[in-house]
Design an enzyme around this catalytic site. Sequence first.
Site, PDB file in Angstrom:
ATOM      1  N   SER A 306       0.801  -1.217   0.000  1.00 19.75           N
ATOM      2  CA  SER A 306       0.000   0.000   0.000  1.00 19.75           C
ATOM      3  C   SER A 306       0.839   1.275   0.000  1.00 19.75           C
ATOM      4  O   SER A 306       1.507   1.576  -0.977  1.00 19.75           O
ATOM      5  CB  SER A 306      -0.950  -0.055   1.197  1.00 19.75           C
ATOM      6  OG  SER A 306      -1.951   0.894   1.091  1.00 19.75           O
ATOM      7  N   ASP A 317      10.128   5.724 -10.155  1.00 24.57           N
ATOM      8  CA  ASP A 317       9.763   6.390 -11.405  1.00 24.57           C
ATOM      9  C   ASP A 317      10.547   7.679 -11.621  1.00 24.57           C
ATOM     10  O   ASP A 317      10.887   8.039 -12.758  1.00 24.57           O
ATOM     11  CB  ASP A 317       8.262   6.694 -11.430  1.00 24.57           C
ATOM     12  CG  ASP A 317       7.430   5.460 -11.745  1.00 24.57           C
ATOM     13  OD1 ASP A 317       8.027   4.379 -11.915  1.00 24.57           O
ATOM     14  OD2 ASP A 317       6.195   5.575 -11.817  1.00 24.57           O
ATOM     15  N   LYS A 331      -0.767  -4.155  -3.262  1.00 19.23           N
ATOM     16  CA  LYS A 331      -2.078  -3.588  -2.936  1.00 19.23           C
ATOM     17  C   LYS A 331      -2.130  -2.159  -3.476  1.00 19.23           C
ATOM     18  O   LYS A 331      -1.551  -1.249  -2.903  1.00 19.23           O
ATOM     19  CB  LYS A 331      -2.342  -3.584  -1.436  1.00 19.23           C
ATOM     20  CG  LYS A 331      -3.725  -3.016  -1.125  1.00 19.23           C
ATOM     21  CD  LYS A 331      -3.969  -2.878   0.351  1.00 19.23           C
ATOM     22  CE  LYS A 331      -5.360  -2.303   0.590  1.00 19.23           C
ATOM     23  NZ  LYS A 331      -5.497  -0.915   0.103  1.00 19.23           N
TER      24      LYS A 331
END
Length: 453
Positions: A306, A317, A331
């Site tokens: 999460s 990224d 998740k």
Amino acid sequence: MRKKTNILILLVGFMLGAMVSVCTSVLAEKESPVSLQSDDMQSLPFDELRTFTEIFGRIKQDYVEPVSDKKLLEDAIRGMLTGLDPHSAYLADEEYKELQEGTTGQFGGLGIEVGMENGFVKVVSPIDDTPAQKAGIKAGDLIVRLDERPVKGMTLGEAVKLMRGEPGSQIVLTVIREGEEAPLKFEITRDIIKVKSVKSRLLEKDYGYLRISSFQSGTGEGLIEAIDNLKKENETPLKGIVLDLRNNPGGVLNAAVDVSDAFIESGLIVYTEGRIKNSEMRFNATADDVLNGAPIVVLINGGSASASEIVAGALQDHKRAIIMGEKSFGKGSVQTILPTSNGGAVKLTTARYYTPSGRSIQAEGIEPDVTLARVKLETLDKSKFESIKEADLSGHLTNGNKTDSKSADEDQSDEKDTEDKDADPSKAETDVRDYPLHEALNLLKGVSIMKSR
């Protein structure tokens, strides 16, 4: 820190399963109770509802024991939500209050994040420095008995309620663990759990270590404070840090954004998409990097879920950190808390979240840049084996200097033995026994050297 986003949702968080005694915080909350609009009334499936009322009446009339209307309807609601996905659920008034208390970082119980799998309670992650973690409970354990009561057939809420209790009272968890032939039993003493979400220390000169065990409302501020303390202790700018998110089950979305924002100077951190307008949000970084571009290695594993995955995905990224370890849990959904008129609430999955590059990690997880196998690193016992060197060979040539090479070697060896005895044993033990952390530090040093050239 990050600018406050003007949204209708008060708090959004990411939680996997249910926390024993509730660890994570309010996920997302609407200000008004759930109600049906006229358009919704017109679209109600009356034929299916007629079947429901028929079965309801049959149970009331023919079931072997009397059942209250309240229980039947609450069970029907729970079943309706449980059938959607593992994270949607109905919260009775007491459960809702407990969930709201999670943002304080203090609660009673065992200290484990749990979910359901094949009718058993599955440990998502034990929380640092809690009774469960100290007893040896590990991520992935399947709890099959609570004291002498089988878990099979219980709801997650019922199992959680049994695991709760007065501080000082004991409970025996019977656990099935992968790789173990027989079930394991753990006798655990319940306690008031106080979770400090950020811990820090210097691994060695110039290299810091940050451990986030869960994402709470104050985690972002705690991270900044920890980094400031590391800088003061180091007395010079840090050359890099290891950010440890292993077995971090998640928590509050805002905290994950704050942590990511501390290291990213600009650009998107995370965004969410769903069917309703309020579920679509975008969070962008603000200026300033608390490490001024110093390298970061992020440690993750299968218990990183999460909010942990939001941080790892954003830093990956933006190429701001190297992600190391094992593939994360996966998740990638948002749960919104919708209060109901009876004092309870519905926890409903309303959106998926995406990393800056548009990746949905739902059921996929974050793939590390550097994958580490599960191995145990140990020091070699020198009393059992010592490598032979040139100086040990009979008749070897001397060094040519005035000081005999072997004598010098012996002096250095004696000096090193003295240094080892004076070294911090807990620090040495951590470096040796924690293989991923050992490798992360080595990688961090290498990146720092290349960056300085």
